[in-house]
Design a protein around this motif. Structure first.
Motif, mmCIF file in Angstrom:
data_model
loop_
_atom_site.group_PDB
_atom_site.id
_atom_site.type_symbol
_atom_site.label_atom_id
_atom_site.label_comp_id
_atom_site.label_asym_id
_atom_site.label_seq_id
_atom_site.Cartn_x
_atom_site.Cartn_y
_atom_site.Cartn_z
ATOM 1 N N ARG A 96 0.447 -1.101 0.019
ATOM 2 C CA ARG A 96 0.058 0.081 0.037
ATOM 3 C C ARG A 96 0.740 1.152 0.136
ATOM 4 O O ARG A 96 1.024 1.782 -0.900
ATOM 5 N N LYS A 97 1.696 1.534 0.861
ATOM 6 C CA LYS A 97 2.477 2.604 1.169
ATOM 7 C C LYS A 97 3.849 2.396 0.723
ATOM 8 O O LYS A 97 4.468 3.147 0.275
ATOM 9 N N ARG A 98 4.089 1.144 0.483
ATOM 10 C CA ARG A 98 5.303 0.518 0.299
ATOM 11 C C ARG A 98 6.606 1.101 0.685
ATOM 12 O O ARG A 98 7.792 1.051 0.145
ATOM 13 N N ASP A 99 6.450 1.337 2.050
ATOM 14 C CA ASP A 99 7.616 1.937 2.789
ATOM 15 C C ASP A 99 8.244 0.760 3.548
ATOM 16 O O ASP A 99 9.319 1.101 4.259
ATOM 17 N N MET A 100 7.575 -0.512 3.717
ATOM 18 C CA MET A 100 8.065 -1.682 4.399
ATOM 19 C C MET A 100 7.953 -2.906 3.602
ATOM 20 O O MET A 100 6.760 -2.807 2.725
ATOM 21 N N VAL A 101 8.654 -3.925 3.659
ATOM 22 C CA VAL A 101 8.674 -4.951 2.866
ATOM 23 C C VAL A 101 9.036 -6.311 4.056
ATOM 24 O O VAL A 101 9.686 -6.190 5.021
ATOM 25 N N LYS A 102 8.386 -7.461 3.682
ATOM 26 C CA LYS A 102 8.435 -8.462 4.579
ATOM 27 C C LYS A 102 8.822 -9.605 3.508
ATOM 28 O O LYS A 102 7.721 -9.868 2.676
ATOM 29 N N ILE A 103 9.811 -10.313 3.692
ATOM 30 C CA ILE A 103 10.037 -11.442 2.569
ATOM 31 C C ILE A 103 10.228 -12.752 3.444
ATOM 32 O O ILE A 103 11.113 -12.804 4.369
ATOM 33 N N LEU A 104 9.876 -13.786 2.837
ATOM 34 C CA LEU A 104 10.148 -15.198 3.456
ATOM 35 C C LEU A 104 10.756 -15.922 2.500
ATOM 36 O O LEU A 104 10.263 -16.284 1.461
ATOM 37 N N ARG A 105 11.970 -16.586 2.898
ATOM 38 C CA ARG A 105 12.684 -17.251 1.911
ATOM 39 C C ARG A 105 13.100 -18.590 2.595
ATOM 40 O O ARG A 105 13.277 -18.467 3.922
ATOM 41 N N TRP A 106 12.964 -19.634 1.849
ATOM 42 C CA TRP A 106 13.482 -20.918 2.203
ATOM 43 C C TRP A 106 15.101 -20.982 2.098
ATOM 44 O O TRP A 106 15.452 -20.719 0.990
ATOM 45 N N ASP A 107 15.737 -21.363 3.396
ATOM 46 C CA ASP A 107 16.929 -21.697 3.272
ATOM 47 C C ASP A 107 17.059 -23.010 3.255
ATOM 48 O O ASP A 107 16.206 -23.999 3.216
ATOM 49 N N THR A 108 18.592 -23.692 3.308
ATOM 50 C CA THR A 108 18.676 -25.158 3.310
ATOM 51 C C THR A 108 18.019 -25.714 4.508
ATOM 52 O O THR A 108 17.708 -27.101 4.302
ATOM 53 N N ASP A 109 17.772 -25.371 5.618
ATOM 54 C CA ASP A 109 17.292 -26.024 6.691
ATOM 55 C C ASP A 109 16.085 -25.321 7.481
ATOM 56 O O ASP A 109 15.740 -25.594 8.521
ATOM 57 N N GLY A 110 15.642 -24.348 6.730
ATOM 58 C CA GLY A 110 14.337 -23.443 7.260
ATOM 59 C C GLY A 110 14.004 -22.384 6.905
ATOM 60 O O GLY A 110 14.747 -21.830 5.699
ATOM 61 N N PHE A 111 12.980 -21.554 7.320
ATOM 62 C CA PHE A 111 12.581 -20.280 6.674
ATOM 63 C C PHE A 111 13.588 -19.064 7.304
ATOM 64 O O PHE A 111 13.859 -18.997 8.559
ATOM 65 N N ILE A 112 13.682 -18.013 6.499
ATOM 66 C CA ILE A 112 14.420 -16.795 6.994
ATOM 67 C C ILE A 112 13.080 -15.788 6.681
ATOM 68 O O ILE A 112 12.658 -15.573 5.622
ATOM 69 N N LEU A 113 12.933 -14.742 7.691
ATOM 70 C CA LEU A 113 11.972 -13.838 7.598
ATOM 71 C C LEU A 113 12.791 -12.464 7.509
ATOM 72 O O LEU A 113 13.413 -11.880 8.641
#
Length: 68
Positions: free
Chosen positions: A1-18
């Motif tokens: 909406r305002k595009r001043d914040m981003v959250k990204i969920l990424r799979w690493d080799t042994d779990g997720f990184i936020l």
């Protein structure tokens, strides 16, 4: 909406990184939406460019040599 914040969920080799980042000034550029998968897919290099505030419209990826 305002595009001043981003959250990204990424799979690493042994779990997720936020990843979460909020800008004090300016906005993030939104990557292209892939209607076939129903998601935003981007390479790690593109992700880093967005996080550093580089405009994807003006950035050009040059062809580089790679060993096979």
């Amino acid at each position: 909406r305002k595009r001043d914040m981003v959250k990204i969920l990424r799979w690493d080799t042994d779990g997720f990184i936020l990843y979460q980042k909020r800008l004090e000034e300016g906005t993030f550029e939104v990557p292209r939406f892939n209607p076939d998968t129903g998601s935003y897919e981007l390479s790690w290099k593109t992700f880093l460019l967005i996080m550093q505030g580089v405009s994807l419209r003006s950035a050009k990826c040059r062809k580089r040599f790679r060993l096979r």
